[in-house]
Design a protein around this motif. Sequence first.
Motif, PDB file in Angstrom:
ATOM      1  N   GLY A  99      59.283  37.190  47.016  1.00 24.26           N
ATOM      2  CA  GLY A  99      60.657  36.749  47.205  1.00 24.26           C
ATOM      3  C   GLY A  99      60.899  36.204  48.599  1.00 24.26           C
ATOM      4  O   GLY A  99      59.960  36.009  49.372  1.00 24.26           O
ATOM      5  N   PRO A 100      62.167  35.980  48.948  1.00 22.32           N
ATOM      6  CA  PRO A 100      62.494  35.431  50.265  1.00 22.32           C
ATOM      7  C   PRO A 100      61.991  36.295  51.427  1.00 22.32           C
ATOM      8  O   PRO A 100      61.714  35.795  52.505  1.00 22.32           O
ATOM      9  N   GLN A 101      61.851  37.588  51.183  1.00 23.27           N
ATOM     10  CA  GLN A 101      61.378  38.483  52.235  1.00 23.27           C
ATOM     11  C   GLN A 101      59.864  38.698  52.182  1.00 23.27           C
ATOM     12  O   GLN A 101      59.330  39.523  52.883  1.00 23.27           O
ATOM     13  N   GLY A 102      59.176  37.975  51.308  1.00 24.36           N
ATOM     14  CA  GLY A 102      57.726  38.134  51.179  1.00 24.36           C
ATOM     15  C   GLY A 102      57.385  38.883  49.913  1.00 24.36           C
ATOM     16  O   GLY A 102      58.094  38.795  48.912  1.00 24.36           O
ATOM     17  N   TYR A 103      56.285  39.636  49.971  1.00 20.47           N
ATOM     18  CA  TYR A 103      55.871  40.397  48.803  1.00 20.47           C
ATOM     19  C   TYR A 103      56.946  41.410  48.458  1.00 20.47           C
ATOM     20  O   TYR A 103      57.438  42.115  49.321  1.00 20.47           O
ATOM     21  N   VAL A 104      57.309  41.466  47.196  1.00 19.56           N
ATOM     22  CA  VAL A 104      58.330  42.405  46.744  1.00 19.56           C
ATOM     23  C   VAL A 104      57.646  43.735  46.487  1.00 19.56           C
ATOM     24  O   VAL A 104      56.817  43.850  45.600  1.00 19.56           O
ATOM     25  N   ASN A 105      57.968  44.736  47.305  1.00 15.72           N
ATOM     26  CA  ASN A 105      57.315  46.027  47.130  1.00 15.72           C
ATOM     27  C   ASN A 105      58.259  47.200  47.347  1.00 15.72           C
ATOM     28  O   ASN A 105      57.829  48.305  47.555  1.00 15.72           O
ATOM     29  N   SER A 106      59.539  46.968  47.282  1.00 14.96           N
ATOM     30  CA  SER A 106      60.471  48.059  47.504  1.00 14.96           C
ATOM     31  C   SER A 106      61.714  47.796  46.666  1.00 14.96           C
ATOM     32  O   SER A 106      62.138  46.651  46.527  1.00 14.96           O
ATOM     33  N   PRO A 107      62.356  48.811  46.098  1.00 15.77           N
ATOM     34  CA  PRO A 107      62.039  50.233  46.188  1.00 15.77           C
ATOM     35  C   PRO A 107      60.845  50.648  45.345  1.00 15.77           C
ATOM     36  O   PRO A 107      60.217  51.668  45.590  1.00 15.77           O
ATOM     37  N   ALA A 108      60.513  49.913  44.293  1.00 14.39           N
ATOM     38  CA  ALA A 108      59.316  50.224  43.499  1.00 14.39           C
ATOM     39  C   ALA A 108      58.538  48.924  43.328  1.00 14.39           C
ATOM     40  O   ALA A 108      59.112  47.863  43.139  1.00 14.39           O
ATOM     41  N   ASP A 109      57.237  49.040  43.395  1.00 16.41           N
ATOM     42  CA  ASP A 109      56.395  47.843  43.299  1.00 16.41           C
ATOM     43  C   ASP A 109      56.441  47.250  41.901  1.00 16.41           C
ATOM     44  O   ASP A 109      56.243  47.958  40.917  1.00 16.41           O
ATOM     45  N   PRO A 110      56.667  45.940  41.791  1.00 21.63           N
ATOM     46  CA  PRO A 110      56.511  45.297  40.488  1.00 21.63           C
ATOM     47  C   PRO A 110      55.022  45.271  40.129  1.00 21.63           C
ATOM     48  O   PRO A 110      54.175  45.286  41.018  1.00 21.63           O
ATOM     49  N   PRO A 111      54.693  45.239  38.850  1.00 18.81           N
ATOM     50  CA  PRO A 111      53.276  45.252  38.482  1.00 18.81           C
ATOM     51  C   PRO A 111      52.580  43.929  38.793  1.00 18.81           C
ATOM     52  O   PRO A 111      53.199  42.871  38.793  1.00 18.81           O
ATOM     53  N   ALA A 112      51.292  44.029  39.047  1.00 24.74           N
ATOM     54  CA  ALA A 112      50.458  42.848  39.215  1.00 24.74           C
ATOM     55  C   ALA A 112      50.100  42.319  37.834  1.00 24.74           C
ATOM     56  O   ALA A 112      49.918  43.088  36.894  1.00 24.74           O
ATOM     57  N   THR A 113      50.014  41.007  37.709  1.00 26.65           N
ATOM     58  CA  THR A 113      49.585  40.373  36.470  1.00 26.65           C
ATOM     59  C   THR A 113      48.195  39.792  36.708  1.00 26.65           C
ATOM     60  O   THR A 113      47.986  39.068  37.681  1.00 26.65           O
ATOM     61  N   TRP A 114      47.251  40.118  35.839  1.00 25.86           N
ATOM     62  CA  TRP A 114      45.859  39.706  36.021  1.00 25.86           C
ATOM     63  C   TRP A 114      45.522  38.520  35.132  1.00 25.86           C
ATOM     64  O   TRP A 114      45.948  38.440  33.985  1.00 25.86           O
ATOM     65  N   TYR A 115      44.718  37.599  35.693  1.00 28.07           N
ATOM     66  CA  TYR A 115      44.299  36.396  34.977  1.00 28.07           C
ATOM     67  C   TYR A 115      42.805  36.187  35.134  1.00 28.07           C
ATOM     68  O   TYR A 115      42.223  36.533  36.165  1.00 28.07           O
ATOM     69  N   LEU A 116      42.198  35.579  34.112  1.00 31.58           N
ATOM     70  CA  LEU A 116      40.833  35.115  34.203  1.00 31.58           C
ATOM     71  C   LEU A 116      40.901  33.622  34.490  1.00 31.58           C
ATOM     72  O   LEU A 116      41.595  32.882  33.791  1.00 31.58           O
ATOM     73  N   LEU A 117      40.235  33.181  35.535  1.00 33.59           N
ATOM     74  CA  LEU A 117      40.206  31.774  35.924  1.00 33.59           C
ATOM     75  C   LEU A 117      38.815  31.236  35.617  1.00 33.59           C
ATOM     76  O   LEU A 117      37.818  31.762  36.101  1.00 33.59           O
ATOM     77  N   ARG A 118      38.765  30.205  34.774  1.00 38.42           N
ATOM     78  CA  ARG A 118      37.478  29.587  34.428  1.00 38.42           C
ATOM     79  C   ARG A 118      37.457  28.155  34.950  1.00 38.42           C
ATOM     80  O   ARG A 118      38.420  27.413  34.771  1.00 38.42           O
ATOM     81  N   LEU A 119      36.347  27.793  35.593  1.00 39.96           N
ATOM     82  CA  LEU A 119      36.179  26.448  36.126  1.00 39.96           C
ATOM     83  C   LEU A 119      35.349  25.610  35.161  1.00 39.96           C
ATOM     84  O   LEU A 119      34.351  26.085  34.626  1.00 39.96           O
ATOM     85  N   SER A 120      35.779  24.371  34.976  1.00 41.92           N
ATOM     86  CA  SER A 120      35.053  23.391  34.165  1.00 41.92           C
ATOM     87  C   SER A 120      35.014  22.082  34.939  1.00 41.92           C
ATOM     88  O   SER A 120      35.756  21.144  34.623  1.00 41.92           O
ATOM     89  N   PRO A 121      34.190  22.006  36.004  1.00 40.64           N
ATOM     90  CA  PRO A 121      34.125  20.796  36.818  1.00 40.64           C
ATOM     91  C   PRO A 121      33.816  19.572  35.957  1.00 40.64           C
ATOM     92  O   PRO A 121      33.007  19.623  35.044  1.00 40.64           O
ATOM     93  N   GLY A 122      34.513  18.478  36.230  1.00 39.82           N
ATOM     94  CA  GLY A 122      34.331  17.252  35.477  1.00 39.82           C
ATOM     95  C   GLY A 122      35.228  17.156  34.257  1.00 39.82           C
ATOM     96  O   GLY A 122      35.315  16.119  33.621  1.00 39.82           O
ATOM     97  N   SER A 123      35.898  18.254  33.906  1.00 38.63           N
ATOM     98  CA  SER A 123      36.817  18.262  32.763  1.00 38.63           C
ATOM     99  C   SER A 123      38.244  18.173  33.265  1.00 38.63           C
ATOM    100  O   SER A 123      38.523  18.349  34.438  1.00 38.63           O
ATOM    101  N   THR A 124      39.160  17.923  32.335  1.00 35.58           N
ATOM    102  CA  THR A 124      40.581  17.949  32.668  1.00 35.58           C
ATOM    103  C   THR A 124      41.248  18.948  31.753  1.00 35.58           C
ATOM    104  O   THR A 124      41.190  18.775  30.544  1.00 35.58           O
ATOM    105  N   PRO A 125      41.800  20.031  32.261  1.00 31.85           N
ATOM    106  CA  PRO A 125      41.850  20.406  33.676  1.00 31.85           C
ATOM    107  C   PRO A 125      40.519  21.017  34.136  1.00 31.85           C
ATOM    108  O   PRO A 125      39.746  21.502  33.323  1.00 31.85           O
TER     109      PRO A 125
END
Length: 193
Positions: A99-125
């Motif tokens: 948020g405007p103050q940076g990482y939102v960690n108060s009063p309780a931390d919001p959960p992290a969302t996890w992603y798998l990033l796959r690269l395909s050089p030469g492809s779109t995307p």
Amino acid sequence: LALAISLVIVRGFHNGPVVPPASPTSAATGSVPEYYVSLYPIGKNGSVGREGSPEGLLVGDTLTGKRLAFLAPKKGTSYMVVSAAADDRTFIVDSVAYGPQGYVNSPADPPATWYLLRLSPGSTPAATLTRLSIPAIPSGIIGSAALSESGSELAMTLQTSPGGGMRTGFGLRSPFTTVLRIYSVATGKLLHS
């Protein structure tokens, strides 16, 4: 006689290079990874930001320096963790509230969302993100995270407070315990703790 001895000594020295010549390397030989993903601060309208800005993901070719892709975070979020598998084309990243103050960690931390990033050089995307089923974990308690060599498991350290409860915020409560958890990337299931 002195001249003859000098010539023998000088001829005995080899004037070869002290450092062996550099040769191109590749990920296949286990040396330098072919591709990288780096956290990169962004400013307004996707321009380069400054320290303290939310961070996107910069994907590049390690040897040429060529930029292959840039993935901006969703509004109100920032990427915070990047870790690679051994194939140099599979990465794990997490996204946290920002948020405007940076990482939102108060009063309780919001959960992290996890992603798998796959690269395909030469492809779109050239890079695609897939949301993972890793359970909601408050972002402020995640110490570090690493993707296994095969890309099938995610290991992370979490900070816990006395009695096993999770601490909130970036300030450590004393005493605290670090817990190591290992999750399946495919299912999000907790495998070990």
